[in-house]
Write a protein that holds these residues in place. Structure first.
Motif, PDB file in Angstrom:
ATOM      1  N   ILE A 101       2.415   0.435 -11.007  1.00  0.00           N
ATOM      2  CA  ILE A 101       1.681  -0.168 -12.120  1.00  0.00           C
ATOM      3  C   ILE A 101       2.261  -1.562 -12.397  1.00  0.00           C
ATOM      4  N   GLY A 102       1.512  -2.344 -13.158  1.00  0.00           N
ATOM      5  CA  GLY A 102       1.982  -3.685 -13.491  1.00  0.00           C
ATOM      6  C   GLY A 102       0.791  -4.612 -13.653  1.00  0.00           C
ATOM      7  N   ALA A 103       1.042  -5.786 -14.203  1.00  0.00           N
ATOM      8  CA  ALA A 103      -0.032  -6.741 -14.448  1.00  0.00           C
ATOM      9  C   ALA A 103      -0.615  -7.244 -13.128  1.00  0.00           C
ATOM     10  N   SER A 104      -1.821  -7.809 -13.191  1.00  0.00           N
ATOM     11  CA  SER A 104      -2.400  -8.437 -12.003  1.00  0.00           C
ATOM     12  C   SER A 104      -1.457  -9.523 -11.506  1.00  0.00           C
ATOM     13  N   GLY A 105      -1.309  -9.592 -10.192  1.00  0.00           N
ATOM     14  CA  GLY A 105      -0.441 -10.637  -9.638  1.00  0.00           C
ATOM     15  C   GLY A 105       1.031 -10.266  -9.590  1.00  0.00           C
ATOM     16  N   SER A 106       1.350  -9.009  -9.937  1.00  0.00           N
ATOM     17  CA  SER A 106       2.770  -8.615  -9.931  1.00  0.00           C
ATOM     18  C   SER A 106       3.253  -8.201  -8.536  1.00  0.00           C
ATOM     19  N   GLY A 107       2.319  -8.065  -7.581  1.00  0.00           N
ATOM     20  CA  GLY A 107       2.716  -7.752  -6.202  1.00  0.00           C
ATOM     21  C   GLY A 107       2.401  -6.334  -5.747  1.00  0.00           C
ATOM     22  N   LYS A 108       1.716  -5.547  -6.593  1.00  0.00           N
ATOM     23  CA  LYS A 108       1.465  -4.135  -6.260  1.00  0.00           C
ATOM     24  C   LYS A 108       0.651  -3.984  -4.971  1.00  0.00           C
ATOM     25  N   SER A 109      -0.490  -4.665  -4.921  1.00  0.00           N
ATOM     26  CA  SER A 109      -1.371  -4.522  -3.750  1.00  0.00           C
ATOM     27  C   SER A 109      -0.721  -5.098  -2.504  1.00  0.00           C
ATOM     28  N   THR A 110       0.018  -6.181  -2.662  1.00  0.00           N
ATOM     29  CA  THR A 110       0.701  -6.773  -1.508  1.00  0.00           C
ATOM     30  C   THR A 110       1.735  -5.797  -0.949  1.00  0.00           C
ATOM     31  N   LEU A 111       2.448  -5.120  -1.835  1.00  0.00           N
ATOM     32  CA  LEU A 111       3.427  -4.119  -1.397  1.00  0.00           C
ATOM     33  C   LEU A 111       2.727  -3.023  -0.593  1.00  0.00           C
ATOM     34  N   LEU A 112       1.608  -2.547  -1.109  1.00  0.00           N
ATOM     35  CA  LEU A 112       0.861  -1.494  -0.423  1.00  0.00           C
ATOM     36  C   LEU A 112       0.398  -1.969   0.953  1.00  0.00           C
ATOM     37  N   ARG A 113      -0.106  -3.201   1.009  1.00  0.00           N
ATOM     38  CA  ARG A 113      -0.602  -3.737   2.279  1.00  0.00           C
ATOM     39  C   ARG A 113       0.545  -3.949   3.286  1.00  0.00           C
ATOM     40  N   CYS A 114       1.722  -4.248   2.777  1.00  0.00           N
ATOM     41  CA  CYS A 114       2.889  -4.349   3.668  1.00  0.00           C
ATOM     42  C   CYS A 114       3.240  -2.979   4.263  1.00  0.00           C
ATOM     43  N   LEU A 115       3.051  -1.910   3.468  1.00  0.00           N
ATOM     44  CA  LEU A 115       3.359  -0.563   3.953  1.00  0.00           C
ATOM     45  C   LEU A 115       2.434  -0.145   5.089  1.00  0.00           C
ATOM     46  N   ASN A 116       1.251  -0.773   5.128  1.00  0.00           N
ATOM     47  CA  ASN A 116       0.292  -0.446   6.187  1.00  0.00           C
ATOM     48  C   ASN A 116       0.229  -1.550   7.240  1.00  0.00           C
ATOM     49  N   PHE A 117       1.108  -2.540   7.097  1.00  0.00           N
ATOM     50  CA  PHE A 117       1.202  -3.658   8.043  1.00  0.00           C
ATOM     51  C   PHE A 117      -0.099  -4.448   8.151  1.00  0.00           C
ATOM     52  N   LEU A 118      -0.814  -4.478   7.031  1.00  0.00           N
ATOM     53  CA  LEU A 118      -1.961  -5.390   6.930  1.00  0.00           C
ATOM     54  C   LEU A 118      -1.457  -6.758   6.491  1.00  0.00           C
ATOM     55  N   GLU A 119      -0.313  -6.758   5.820  1.00  0.00           N
ATOM     56  CA  GLU A 119       0.421  -8.005   5.541  1.00  0.00           C
ATOM     57  C   GLU A 119       1.781  -7.866   6.214  1.00  0.00           C
TER      58      GLU A 119
END
Length: 246
Positions: A39-57
């Motif tokens: 959880i966290g505000a928009s832009g806090s890095g949540k989705s980027t973290l998730l995408r890193c876990l799937n190697f999309l980033e």
């Protein structure tokens, strides 16, 4: 949780977009059958973290290990690794020119090389699981957002992943359709699926998560059981965020 197998381990993860430092030395562990909500505000890095876990980033530095093995993006076959982590996005990303069933069996047939009849049997099973078995032959554009998202979940499950990643799976939905998607996710949690979920649904996080991680400006500011985070947050920033959203 410490006695169960570590499914995901992230150490000192850093991610930049140009000069923007999006993830800053992030550490996270997720154990088998655990549900972790980010959880966290928009832009806090949540989705980027998730995408890193799937190697999309791709990370700039740090380590990501899945089931005890550190992933080396230069050496390891990332497509193969992605078959172990099912991902459900905010926008359903279904193929509009394919029926519901065709969407669900596409990856098992082409990526896992399953025979078509086997894949169809599997597809039926998972569509039934998400309450969509009556929509096998229809096209996505005839479905509501909630129905499309349930098909997207069935499609991810059809690859028999070890881990499910959800990126704000209900944020694109009309409020009355949110419940049907969360219901499917709740059932997966009860069955012991390991899940990492980026969500704005605090009630859902409180009810379903084993642990909640609060991200702030690219760092995990606080992580703990839902009752600790929601009722006795230690960090001022967490309290401030929750006072706005609850």
């Amino acid at each position: 949780m410490s006695n169960t197998k570590k499914m995901i381990e992230v150490k000192k993860l850093n991610k930049y977009f140009g000069k923007l430092h999006v993830l800053k030395d992030v550490d996270l562990e997720v154990h088998e059958s655990e549900v972790v909500c980010l959880i966290g505000a928009s832009g806090s890095g949540k989705s980027t973290l998730l995408r890193c876990l799937n190697f999309l980033e791709m990370k700039q530095s740090g380590q990501i290990s899945l089931e005890g093995k550190e992933i080396d993006v230069k050496q390891d076959d990332l497509n193969k690794i992605r078959t172990r982590t099912g991902m459900v996005f905010q926008h359903f990303n279904l193929f509009p020119h394919m029926t519901v069933m065709e969407n669900v069996i596409e990856a098992p047939v082409y990526v896992k090389k399953l025979k078509k009849e086997e894949a169809v049997k599997l597809g039926k099973e998972y569509l039934e699981k998400v309450g969509m078995s009556d929509k096998v032959h229809v096209y996505p554009n005839t479905l509501s957002g909630g129905q499309q998202q349930r098909v997207a979940i069935a499609r991810a499950l059809a690859m028999k992943p070890k881990i499910m990643l959800f990126d704000e799976p209900t944020s694109g939905l009309d409020p009355e359709l949110v419940g049907e998607v969360l219901g499917v996710m709740k059932e997966l949690a009860e069955e012991g699926m390991t899940m990492v979920i980026v969500t704005h649904e605090m009630g859902f996080a409180r009810e379903v998560a084993d642990r909640v991680a609060f991200l702030d400006k690219g760092k995990i500011a606080e992580v703990g059981p839902p009752e600790q985070i929601f009722d006795q947050a230690k960090e001022e920033r967490t309290k401030e965020f929750l006072s706005k959203v609850l």
